[in-house]
Structure formats: C-alpha cells, structure tokens
Design a protein around this motif. Sequence first.
Motif, short mmCIF file in Angstrom:
data_model
loop_
_atom_site.label_atom_id
_atom_site.label_comp_id
_atom_site.label_asym_id
_atom_site.label_seq_id
_atom_site.Cartn_x
_atom_site.Cartn_y
_atom_site.Cartn_z
N THR A 1 0.83 -1.21 0.00
CA THR A 1 0.00 0.00 0.00
C THR A 1 0.86 1.26 0.00
O THR A 1 0.34 2.36 -0.15
N GLY A 2 2.15 1.09 0.17
CA GLY A 2 2.99 2.28 0.29
C GLY A 2 3.97 2.45 -0.86
O GLY A 2 5.04 3.02 -0.68
N ARG A 3 3.60 2.00 -2.04
CA ARG A 3 4.47 2.22 -3.20
C ARG A 3 4.65 3.71 -3.44
O ARG A 3 3.71 4.49 -3.26
N VAL A 4 5.82 4.10 -3.84
CA VAL A 4 6.09 5.53 -4.03
C VAL A 4 5.65 5.93 -5.43
O VAL A 4 6.32 5.63 -6.41
N GLU A 5 4.48 6.56 -5.51
CA GLU A 5 3.90 6.90 -6.81
C GLU A 5 4.60 8.10 -7.44
O GLU A 5 4.71 8.20 -8.64
N ASN A 6 5.00 9.01 -6.59
CA ASN A 6 5.50 10.27 -7.11
C ASN A 6 6.79 10.68 -6.40
O ASN A 6 6.80 11.66 -5.65
N PRO A 7 7.86 9.92 -6.61
CA PRO A 7 9.09 10.24 -5.88
C PRO A 7 9.63 11.60 -6.29
O PRO A 7 9.50 12.00 -7.44
N LYS B 1 11.76 3.23 1.92
CA LYS B 1 10.55 3.75 1.27
C LYS B 1 10.42 5.26 1.52
O LYS B 1 10.04 6.01 0.62
N ALA C 1 10.82 8.20 -1.47
CA ALA C 1 9.78 9.21 -1.68
C ALA C 1 10.38 10.61 -1.67
O ALA C 1 9.94 11.49 -2.41
N TRP C 2 11.39 10.80 -0.83
CA TRP C 2 11.97 12.15 -0.69
C TRP C 2 13.18 12.34 -1.61
O TRP C 2 13.94 13.27 -1.44
#
Lengths: 78, 594
Positions: free
Chosen positions: B232-238, B267, B271-272
């Motif tokens: 549920t925590g895939r990084v969609e918009n890194p 993760k 993302a960041w």
Amino acid sequence: MDAKTRVVDALDIETFLICKNEEEGRRISAGLMESMGCSDFDLVYIHHEGIGARVRIRAYVNRPGDRYTWLEGGEKDA
Amino acid sequence: MRKKRVLLSPLDPVHDIGLKMIKNALDEAGHTTFLLPPDVTPGEIVEEALDKKAEVILLSRTLGYGVAELLGRFVDLIEGAGIRHQVQLGIGGMAIKPELAAELGFDQGFGPKTPVEEAVAFVEGRNYVPTQEASTKKKGNLLRERTYDYHHEEINSLLEEISEKTLEWYREVDSPGVRRAELREAGSAGGQDYLELSSDSIRDFFKEGILPSGLRLIGEEEQKSLENVIATGRVENPRILQRQPHQPLVFIQYGTGCPFMDIAHIKGTEAWGADGVVHFDPSWGAKTEGLLAGLLSHEENGSVLSEKNLELIKKALEKSTLWQVRAHRGLNTPETVLLAGEAGADLTKINPVYGSLGGGTDPERLLADGLKAMEYAARYNMPFDMPTNEELCGVPAFKAFAGMLIVTQLGLALGAKPVLQPLFCYSPEMMLGGQMEDNYIDYNAAKVMALRGIIDAPIWAGAPIGFLTHTEERVQSAVSTSFHAGMAASLDIEGISIASTDEAYSGGPITLPARIDTLQGTGEAFRFLGSAGMQPTSRAEEWAEELTSNILRVLKEVAKNGSFLDSLYQGILGSKEEGAYPGRNGRRTVQKRR
C-alpha cells in the motif's frame, strides 16, 4: 514542577508517521498530541508520499502575550 | 461554459504571487478578472465586488496573525451587503487551511501549494481532478559516458605494470573466502565443506540452530504484515532532486539492523528523492568467516547479509532505485558480491586497500578476496566503488588515491567497472595541515581535479559527503550536507552519499526524519545552484598538481617494490605512523591455489 512550564514557547514533534494518506496523517497527528496532553497544537508541516507522512507537529505552551508559564508565578495549564 | 467575472484580492500588505498566477490562468481561459491592489480593507473589497458585479471572489492571505477574525469579518460584510448567495467565495494562501475556510463560511479554501488549475476549476464550477502523471523517475546511470581513458601516461603505465604483477600473484592463490564463494556458486552454502571454512558462530547456527547474540529470526506473520505495508505504500510520485543533468545521483546508507526498519527508511527516502540506497552490514560480519541464512533482525547497527534479507529488501525497492550492497572490508567479500549479484543489486563496493589498512582485514587475504569479488562484480555487471576511508585514519589523500587507482586498474583488467570514491571530508590530514582552514571547497575540489586529470572515470564522493563536518545539531548537519552536495554538483561528479542529520549522534539508531532532513537539504542545494556553481580558488589547482605528483611518486615506490601486496604491509600506501595498520583478521589464510 511541570517541566512543560519551562518551555519558552512551543514543543515541536518532528517525525514520520506510517499512514495511507495526508488526511489520516492529520488525524494521527491530532491523536498523538492529545495523547500527550497538548491541547493547543498545530500541524506545521505534513507531506505524504508512499508509506507515510513526514510531519512537524507543534504544541504551543506559551504564545506571545500570554502570562508566561516560565515567569515566576506565571504558571497556567500548559 | 459561461465565462465569469472574478474579483481577486490579497488580504495582505503585499501582493501574493499566487493570485497573479491564477489571474493569468483565468484570463487565458477567457474569464473577466479584476485584481485589486494589496492592503485593501474587507469593506473596500465588498464595494468593488458590488461595483464590478463579481460572480466569484478569490482572496489570498499569507500572514497567519488574526486570519480567522479578518476572514470572519469579510464574510459578515458580504452577507450584510446581501450578495452572499450571488457570489462564490474562495480563499487561499500560506495561512489558509481548507477546514478553517469551511468553518468561516467560504465555499472553498485552498491550502499552500494548491495548483492554479484547482482554483480555475473552482471558478468554472468543475470538480478538480489532479493529473495523474506517471512517475518519470528512471534508474540513474552512475557511469554516465565515462571512458576510463587515462590522461596521464606515466601513471597509466605504472598502474598497468603493478596490476599485471598483482594478477599474476592472484592466479596462484586461494582463500577460505574465495572457496566459500565458489561453494555458494555451486549451491552448497551451509553444507559440510562450507562450514569447515566458516567461523564457530556460523557452524553453531547451521548445525545447532544457535543464533549469535542480538539476532532473531523474523516470523512469517511479521513478514506478511510488512508486505502489506509495502504494497500500500508504493512511491507513486518520488521527488526528483536533480534540476540539471550534471547534478549527482544521491545515495543514502541504510543498515538499522532490522530489514523491516530498513525498508521503512528506504521507502521514506525513495519518496523524498534518494536515487540509491547502500546496504550496511554489521561490523562483526567483517570478522566472521561465512554468512548466516534466513530472515534475520539484529539489535544493533548493521543489517545482516543473508539471502532472505536481501531478497526482501529487493522486493521493497522501487524500480528506479539503485541498490548497492557493500563488500569492501571483510572476510566474506567474494560471497557478498556473489549474493548481491544474485539478489539483483546494481552496485557493490570493493577496496582491498582501505579494507586492509583501515578496516581490520589482513592485506593478503583481502587482496585475494577482493580480486575474486571484482570478477563477480564484472560477471553481474555491477560497478563497484572504492571508498578511500583510510583518509579518516590519517592516511594522506595522495596515498589513498594511489591505492584506489591501483584497484581501479585491477578492476578494469578483470572486466569490471570501478567508480572512484574520494572522500569529501575534514580528515586528520587536513586538520593537521590546515588545507581546510579557510574553506571546505578548495581541497575537496583539488581531489576531484587531480583524479579527473589522471583518468576519465566516474566519481562518487562519499561517504558520506562532509565527513567530520557534522554536529548533533540538525540544522547545522543538514546545511553542511547541503553545501557539500552543492560542491559535488559544481564539480560535475556522478554520485554522492549523504549522511542523515544524525551523522554525529552516536547514542542510538538513525531516524527516518533525520534522513529526510538531508535529502531536503540536498534538493535545495541543487535547486539553488541549477546550472550555476561554486567556484574554488586558485589554491585548488595548485593542490591538484601537488596531489598528482605525490600519487605518481607513491606509484613509483610501489612499482619499485615490485609487489602491491608487500607495499600494503610496508606502509607505502599508508604507514602506521599515519594511522594505517595492516589488519589481522584472516591473516595466514591465503594458500597456493589447489
């Protein structure tokens, strides 16, 4: 002495919360502050991406103009 | 769609750029707009709204003080004027939260960073649907177009001479590390032959099921729960940190001890904006012959190298993330590279010079193992970097670089792709010599200039950049990383490893927010500099020349000695007086090849 009374103005909680979206992150932040007995708080920063949100939650103890808790005789409910 | 009359007004003493951008977008969409000057009272805005027959009023407010009272008064005035039902009210700006706007009676509140398109959709009475752009982040290329051509003929010829002799020696030798790797390759890891070449702790684990202290096996249920979090925590918009193609790829180092916590950190950092992540194993792993098996958690720093741990971490990585498993300093070097290659790692880390002079492993053993590891790196197409951390022991940069260049040539000869890793640090040599008293740019720039003048190879500064410049104070720490990242971008190097703002804190594990701090700082440095850059003084060039001539002198000494290995023991690449001590782990374990 309540240690919180010596906080000059505010406590910042800087953390990362595992949550599904920003909305849930906001709710968790509020719950966290309430569980710590901080009623005057603000979510200064929140950014959600992937597994969670980076947050900076601020609990005000003394706002400018208050009768400051860190002045002698100035204690109030922090 | 009917075009509307829109009144825009900043409720601040200064103008809000956001309103101007919205005005431009509305004008372009054919609406009629009226932008009022700043510092207008709520009463004047209402008068203007009546005069202009506004159908929509958009306000902005940046200052936070008294915002609720001010906006409440404005809504009262609108209602008092009897036009509330005729106009849509929107409010945005830094001081605005959507919930506050709703509470005060606005039709919509726009928080900070609201896209202009969302405000236009509000005016046009449409639902705003954010454009779901697929992430454009691609896996970075650390090698860029580097050719590995030498620019310094004399150094090139010395390196070839040293490398040839070293490889002649290597073809005749064998070690427990090399043999275990070969057994693992044959599918016999953990078998009888393997255990005969392993330490007691590894034998106890495989034979008796006894785990070394501080380790525990992670259960299936825990693993399933983690997989749900990952799913549920895939990084969609890194975030993409780089603004220009010359800005370096950014790596973070993980190794909390537990693969689960590592994954949470990975993760978060993906993302960041982290482009790559580096696996750190426990320090005792370097002194242990053989590797454990299973999904293992460790209570202290460093995450255990096991097939299952690596598999799980790989599963959690985004496709765009470069993954390095380091293997540079211990008794399991060839096995680690093999394991990393099998697990799908993109990069590894091998440096027998640092690993033996500053990492505690016997030079002979680590040279034999390191060369075998380079063969695996070549087979799995994993470039490897060579950290020159012996500088932190006190070895002068030119000696560390001479060693790194020898390893570079050995790697090239074995078909691998070496990556130079000079330290961006405030090393003992600098502290004593004063080269960084005035600024932190010149000497670090000199290192890069010297290396670039010798060979066209990729450079990945590390590790982490700004070593020994950080303090426990997080702003100082993030800023130091940020400046060093800016310097790296200015020097056109391929990669950097960054610390967290916990770099100087040794009281406990690093936190994820501390990692995000420096990613944010690095992104800001790249944003700040763009195509511009930091400029070293003329001292950098002088020091680069000095470094090059000293590297040449050291390589001549190594060539004269006739043995790279003996040079390591003799202190030619870093002496005991300077702080380099040939390691003892694995001493006398190298044998003639059977």
